[in-house]
Motif scaffolding. Structure first.
Motif, PDB file in Angstrom:
ATOM      1  N   SER A  92       0.823  -1.210   0.000  1.00  0.00           N
ATOM      2  CA  SER A  92       0.000   0.000   0.000  1.00  0.00           C
ATOM      3  C   SER A  92       0.858   1.262   0.000  1.00  0.00           C
ATOM      4  CB  SER A  92      -0.952   0.013   1.202  1.00  0.00           C
ATOM      5  OG  SER A  92      -0.232   0.127   2.405  1.00  0.00           O
ATOM      6  N   ARG A  93       2.029   1.210   0.654  1.00  0.00           N
ATOM      7  CA  ARG A  93       2.937   2.364   0.664  1.00  0.00           C
ATOM      8  C   ARG A  93       4.050   2.227  -0.366  1.00  0.00           C
ATOM      9  NH1 ARG A  93       4.157   2.985   7.019  1.00  0.00           N
ATOM     10  NH2 ARG A  93       4.777   0.859   6.670  1.00  0.00           N
ATOM     11  N   LYS A  94       4.069   1.088  -1.069  1.00  0.00           N
ATOM     12  CA  LYS A  94       5.065   0.791  -2.117  1.00  0.00           C
ATOM     13  C   LYS A  94       6.496   0.782  -1.567  1.00  0.00           C
ATOM     14  CE  LYS A  94       2.275   2.794  -5.758  1.00  0.00           C
ATOM     15  NZ  LYS A  94       1.625   1.999  -6.563  1.00  0.00           N
ATOM     16  N   VAL A  95       6.658   0.234  -0.352  1.00  0.00           N
ATOM     17  CA  VAL A  95       7.982   0.209   0.264  1.00  0.00           C
ATOM     18  C   VAL A  95       8.358  -1.192   0.742  1.00  0.00           C
ATOM     19  CG1 VAL A  95       7.877   2.612   1.031  1.00  0.00           C
ATOM     20  CG2 VAL A  95       7.187   0.809   2.604  1.00  0.00           C
ATOM     21  N   ILE A  96       9.658  -1.419   0.748  1.00  0.00           N
ATOM     22  CA  ILE A  96      10.255  -2.543   1.448  1.00  0.00           C
ATOM     23  C   ILE A  96      10.868  -1.903   2.683  1.00  0.00           C
ATOM     24  CG2 ILE A  96      12.026  -4.325   1.407  1.00  0.00           C
ATOM     25  CD1 ILE A  96      11.752  -4.299  -1.687  1.00  0.00           C
ATOM     26  N   GLU A  97      10.287  -2.206   3.829  1.00  0.00           N
ATOM     27  CA  GLU A  97      10.731  -1.546   5.053  1.00  0.00           C
ATOM     28  C   GLU A  97      11.638  -2.462   5.863  1.00  0.00           C
ATOM     29  OE1 GLU A  97       9.084   0.672   9.076  1.00  0.00           O
ATOM     30  OE2 GLU A  97       7.644  -0.163   7.675  1.00  0.00           O
ATOM     31  N   TYR A 138      13.027   1.733  -0.572  1.00  0.00           N
ATOM     32  CA  TYR A 138      13.377   1.073   0.687  1.00  0.00           C
ATOM     33  C   TYR A 138      13.055   2.086   1.776  1.00  0.00           C
ATOM     34  CZ  TYR A 138      16.384  -2.024  -2.103  1.00  0.00           C
ATOM     35  OH  TYR A 138      16.865  -2.908  -3.014  1.00  0.00           O
ATOM     36  N   PHE A 139      12.676   1.599   2.929  1.00  0.00           N
ATOM     37  CA  PHE A 139      12.351   2.484   4.032  1.00  0.00           C
ATOM     38  C   PHE A 139      13.013   1.947   5.291  1.00  0.00           C
ATOM     39  CE2 PHE A 139       9.782   4.629   7.199  1.00  0.00           C
ATOM     40  CZ  PHE A 139       9.608   5.872   6.624  1.00  0.00           C
ATOM     41  N   LEU A 140      13.517   2.833   6.131  1.00  0.00           N
ATOM     42  CA  LEU A 140      14.190   2.444   7.364  1.00  0.00           C
ATOM     43  C   LEU A 140      13.899   3.488   8.424  1.00  0.00           C
ATOM     44  CD1 LEU A 140      16.390   0.752   8.916  1.00  0.00           C
ATOM     45  CD2 LEU A 140      18.074   2.278   7.900  1.00  0.00           C
ATOM     46  N   ASN A 157      24.508   3.927   3.096  1.00  0.00           N
ATOM     47  CA  ASN A 157      23.829   3.102   2.101  1.00  0.00           C
ATOM     48  C   ASN A 157      22.928   3.920   1.184  1.00  0.00           C
ATOM     49  OD1 ASN A 157      24.409   0.128   2.263  1.00  0.00           O
ATOM     50  ND2 ASN A 157      24.130   0.592   4.432  1.00  0.00           N
ATOM     51  N   GLY A 158      23.081   5.238   1.221  1.00  0.00           N
ATOM     52  CA  GLY A 158      22.358   6.098   0.284  1.00  0.00           C
ATOM     53  C   GLY A 158      20.965   6.504   0.707  1.00  0.00           C
ATOM     54  N   PHE A 159      20.574   6.214   1.932  1.00  0.00           N
ATOM     55  CA  PHE A 159      19.261   6.644   2.424  1.00  0.00           C
ATOM     56  C   PHE A 159      19.296   8.132   2.746  1.00  0.00           C
ATOM     57  CE2 PHE A 159      18.935   2.161   3.066  1.00  0.00           C
ATOM     58  CZ  PHE A 159      17.584   1.853   3.095  1.00  0.00           C
ATOM     59  N   GLN A 160      18.154   8.778   2.590  1.00  0.00           N
ATOM     60  CA  GLN A 160      18.010  10.182   2.945  1.00  0.00           C
ATOM     61  C   GLN A 160      16.833  10.331   3.893  1.00  0.00           C
ATOM     62  OE1 GLN A 160      17.631  12.212  -0.805  1.00  0.00           O
ATOM     63  NE2 GLN A 160      19.830  12.171  -1.145  1.00  0.00           N
ATOM     64  N   VAL A 161      16.882  11.350   4.733  1.00  0.00           N
ATOM     65  CA  VAL A 161      15.780  11.581   5.661  1.00  0.00           C
ATOM     66  C   VAL A 161      14.497  11.715   4.852  1.00  0.00           C
ATOM     67  CG1 VAL A 161      14.815  13.169   7.377  1.00  0.00           C
ATOM     68  CG2 VAL A 161      17.256  12.641   7.405  1.00  0.00           C
ATOM     69  N   GLU A 175      14.514   6.982   3.604  1.00  0.00           N
ATOM     70  CA  GLU A 175      14.085   6.210   2.445  1.00  0.00           C
ATOM     71  C   GLU A 175      15.099   6.332   1.332  1.00  0.00           C
ATOM     72  OE1 GLU A 175      10.409   7.455   0.487  1.00  0.00           O
ATOM     73  OE2 GLU A 175      10.612   9.399   1.446  1.00  0.00           O
ATOM     74  N   LYS A 176      15.047   5.340   0.451  1.00  0.00           N
ATOM     75  CA  LYS A 176      15.948   5.301  -0.690  1.00  0.00           C
ATOM     76  C   LYS A 176      15.178   4.767  -1.874  1.00  0.00           C
ATOM     77  CE  LYS A 176      20.181   3.305  -2.447  1.00  0.00           C
ATOM     78  NZ  LYS A 176      21.400   2.555  -2.167  1.00  0.00           N
ATOM     79  N   LEU A 177      15.279   5.438  -2.994  1.00  0.00           N
ATOM     80  CA  LEU A 177      14.638   5.003  -4.222  1.00  0.00           C
ATOM     81  C   LEU A 177      15.276   3.702  -4.695  1.00  0.00           C
ATOM     82  CD1 LEU A 177      12.611   5.849  -6.477  1.00  0.00           C
ATOM     83  CD2 LEU A 177      14.554   6.930  -7.625  1.00  0.00           C
ATOM     84  N   ILE A 178      14.472   2.736  -5.105  1.00  0.00           N
ATOM     85  CA  ILE A 178      14.995   1.500  -5.669  1.00  0.00           C
ATOM     86  C   ILE A 178      15.175   1.721  -7.159  1.00  0.00           C
ATOM     87  CG2 ILE A 178      14.616  -0.967  -6.063  1.00  0.00           C
ATOM     88  CD1 ILE A 178      12.704  -0.932  -3.645  1.00  0.00           C
TER      89      ILE A 178
END
Length: 180
Positions: A92-97, A138-140, A157-161, A175-178
């Motif tokens: 639903s949120r289109k994320v791999i968390e 991706y979401f963390l 690992n390339g994640f941004q706030v 989050e990071k764009l796949i």
């Protein structure tokens, strides 16, 4: 009439077989105990998938799918588990968390969490087209009580706030764009 009914039955039976095969395939990702290592990068760790990782953090005790993190050694008997990464798939949120990234205290500050997260992202990205083509990010979430170390792991690992802040009072979300 009998010929039409027979062909309709064959078509229905084929659709059931295709659906069953696809469902079994999706449920079989990844296989319990399957191992993943970035060999070209000569990674010091490898991941082993588990359908049930016991998580005991923040007073919670639950079980999640994910990867146990092991130190790699040429001799299998010398390999030791040093932590885990768990994840959920949220269509639903289109994320791999990534819900938990945990390394034992004696294995901290050695780059293992950074390498483990990088490996997990690679494993999931490689299988994205087949198993979760809807995922865009991706979401963390990093608990504010964890301190700066996990935030550095996310940033390396390339994640941004994230601008989506789901728990701003207790978490910093990344989050990071796949990319394809």
């Amino acid at each position: 009439m009998k010929y039409i009914f027979l062909n309709a039955f064959k078509a229905f039976f084929c659709l059931v077989l295709i659906f069953t095969a696809f469902s079994a395939k999706a449920m079989d990702f990844p296989k319990d105990g399957e191992e993943f290592r970035r060999t070209a990068a000569n990674s010091p760790i490898f991941l082993k998938f588990s359908k049930s990782i016991k998580v005991n953090n923040y007073g919670l005790s639950l079980s999640r799918e994910g990867f146990n993190i092991y130190l790699y050694d040429e001799k299998p008997e010398r390999r030791q588990c040093i932590g885990y990464i768990t994840f959920t798939l949220d269509e639903s949120r289109k994320v791999i968390e990534f819900t938990w990234v945990k390394v034992n205290p004696n294995a901290e500050k050695m780059g293992y969490a950074t390498e483990a997260l990088r490996t997990a992202m690679g494993v999931l990205k490689k299988r994205k087209p087949e198993f979760f083509p809807w995922a865009t990010h991706y979401f963390l979430s990093v608990g504010n009580s964890v301190g700066p170390a996990m935030k550095r792991v996310a940033e390396k690992n390339g994640f941004q706030v994230s601008k989506r802040f789901w728990h701003p009072e207790t978490m910093t979300d990344y989050e990071k764009l796949i990319l394809e």
